[in-house]
Design a protein around this motif. Structure first.
Motif, PDB file in Angstrom:
ATOM      1  N   LYS A  56      14.573 -14.993 -29.764  1.00 18.44           N
ATOM      2  CA  LYS A  56      13.704 -15.248 -30.740  1.00 18.44           C
ATOM      3  C   LYS A  56      12.421 -16.019 -30.094  1.00 18.44           C
ATOM      4  O   LYS A  56      11.344 -15.722 -30.366  1.00 18.44           O
ATOM      5  CB  LYS A  56      14.238 -16.016 -31.926  1.00 18.44           C
ATOM      6  CG  LYS A  56      13.010 -15.902 -33.150  1.00 18.44           C
ATOM      7  CD  LYS A  56      13.738 -16.418 -34.269  1.00 18.44           C
ATOM      8  CE  LYS A  56      12.756 -16.679 -35.410  1.00 18.44           C
ATOM      9  NZ  LYS A  56      13.258 -17.246 -36.506  1.00 18.44           N
ATOM     10  N   SER A  59      10.235 -13.987 -28.219  1.00 18.38           N
ATOM     11  CA  SER A  59       9.486 -12.853 -29.119  1.00 18.38           C
ATOM     12  C   SER A  59       8.320 -13.846 -29.483  1.00 18.38           C
ATOM     13  O   SER A  59       7.177 -13.056 -29.771  1.00 18.38           O
ATOM     14  CB  SER A  59      10.404 -12.605 -30.357  1.00 18.38           C
ATOM     15  OG  SER A  59      11.339 -11.615 -29.548  1.00 18.38           O
ATOM     16  N   ASN A  60       8.518 -14.806 -29.749  1.00 16.67           N
ATOM     17  CA  ASN A  60       7.410 -15.683 -30.653  1.00 16.67           C
ATOM     18  C   ASN A  60       6.176 -15.995 -29.575  1.00 16.67           C
ATOM     19  O   ASN A  60       5.106 -15.639 -29.679  1.00 16.67           O
ATOM     20  CB  ASN A  60       7.830 -17.017 -30.934  1.00 16.67           C
ATOM     21  CG  ASN A  60       8.600 -16.779 -32.434  1.00 16.67           C
ATOM     22  OD1 ASN A  60       8.447 -15.827 -33.198  1.00 16.67           O
ATOM     23  ND2 ASN A  60       9.769 -17.762 -32.909  1.00 16.67           N
ATOM     24  N   PHE A  63       4.437 -12.606 -28.654  1.00 20.21           N
ATOM     25  CA  PHE A  63       3.818 -12.141 -29.716  1.00 20.21           C
ATOM     26  C   PHE A  63       2.250 -12.738 -29.699  1.00 20.21           C
ATOM     27  O   PHE A  63       1.438 -12.200 -29.682  1.00 20.21           O
ATOM     28  CB  PHE A  63       4.310 -12.703 -31.076  1.00 20.21           C
ATOM     29  CG  PHE A  63       3.554 -12.434 -32.294  1.00 20.21           C
ATOM     30  CD1 PHE A  63       3.389 -11.198 -33.073  1.00 20.21           C
ATOM     31  CD2 PHE A  63       3.246 -13.733 -33.272  1.00 20.21           C
ATOM     32  CE1 PHE A  63       2.583 -11.051 -34.087  1.00 20.21           C
ATOM     33  CE2 PHE A  63       2.567 -13.655 -34.306  1.00 20.21           C
ATOM     34  CZ  PHE A  63       2.140 -12.132 -34.669  1.00 20.21           C
ATOM     35  N   LEU A  77       5.092  -8.718 -35.441  1.00 16.89           N
ATOM     36  CA  LEU A  77       6.499  -9.307 -34.935  1.00 16.89           C
ATOM     37  C   LEU A  77       7.352  -9.043 -35.933  1.00 16.89           C
ATOM     38  O   LEU A  77       7.246  -9.187 -37.131  1.00 16.89           O
ATOM     39  CB  LEU A  77       6.174 -10.650 -34.669  1.00 16.89           C
ATOM     40  CG  LEU A  77       7.480 -11.565 -34.522  1.00 16.89           C
ATOM     41  CD1 LEU A  77       7.807 -11.376 -33.259  1.00 16.89           C
ATOM     42  CD2 LEU A  77       7.051 -13.014 -34.684  1.00 16.89           C
ATOM     43  N   THR A  79      11.348 -10.170 -36.404  1.00 18.27           N
ATOM     44  CA  THR A  79      12.808 -10.667 -36.238  1.00 18.27           C
ATOM     45  C   THR A  79      13.774 -10.380 -37.166  1.00 18.27           C
ATOM     46  O   THR A  79      13.313  -9.921 -38.363  1.00 18.27           O
ATOM     47  CB  THR A  79      12.710 -12.095 -35.694  1.00 18.27           C
ATOM     48  OG1 THR A  79      12.172 -12.966 -36.839  1.00 18.27           O
ATOM     49  CG2 THR A  79      11.613 -12.433 -34.560  1.00 18.27           C
TER      50      THR A  79
END
Length: 84
Positions: A56, A59-60, A63, A77, A79
């Motif tokens: 995660k 991912s952030n 993003f 995004l 999650t």
């Protein structure tokens, strides 16, 4: 900016030919470059793309980076916690 490795050039060539590519390489080896090549192609062709990450936090981070590259309205995004 840095010179691309042969495997990155090969993967990019396959992407330019509209072939699917799977990249398996160690952390820090430059997989993101290949992913961004594919994303640029999708944006050029006005098609959708999904960029996945195993964490995660990553991912952030991606993003934010991808919004800078492709624009806020072109990047979302999703999650387990949120969808933007």
């Amino acid at each position: 900016s840095f010179p691309l490795d042969n495997w990155q050039l090969q993967a990019g060539g396959e992407i330019l030919q509209n072939h699917n590519v799977i990249v398996c390489a160690p952390t820090g080896s430059g997989k993101t470059v290949v992913g961004e090549m594919a994303l640029h192609m999708c944006m050029k062709q006005q098609s959708d793309a999904i960029y996945t990450t195993p964490l995660k936090a990553l991912s952030n981070q991606k993003f934010g980076e991808l919004r800078q590259i492709f624009g806020k309205s072109a990047v979302g995004l999703s999650t387990g916690d949120i969808s933007i």
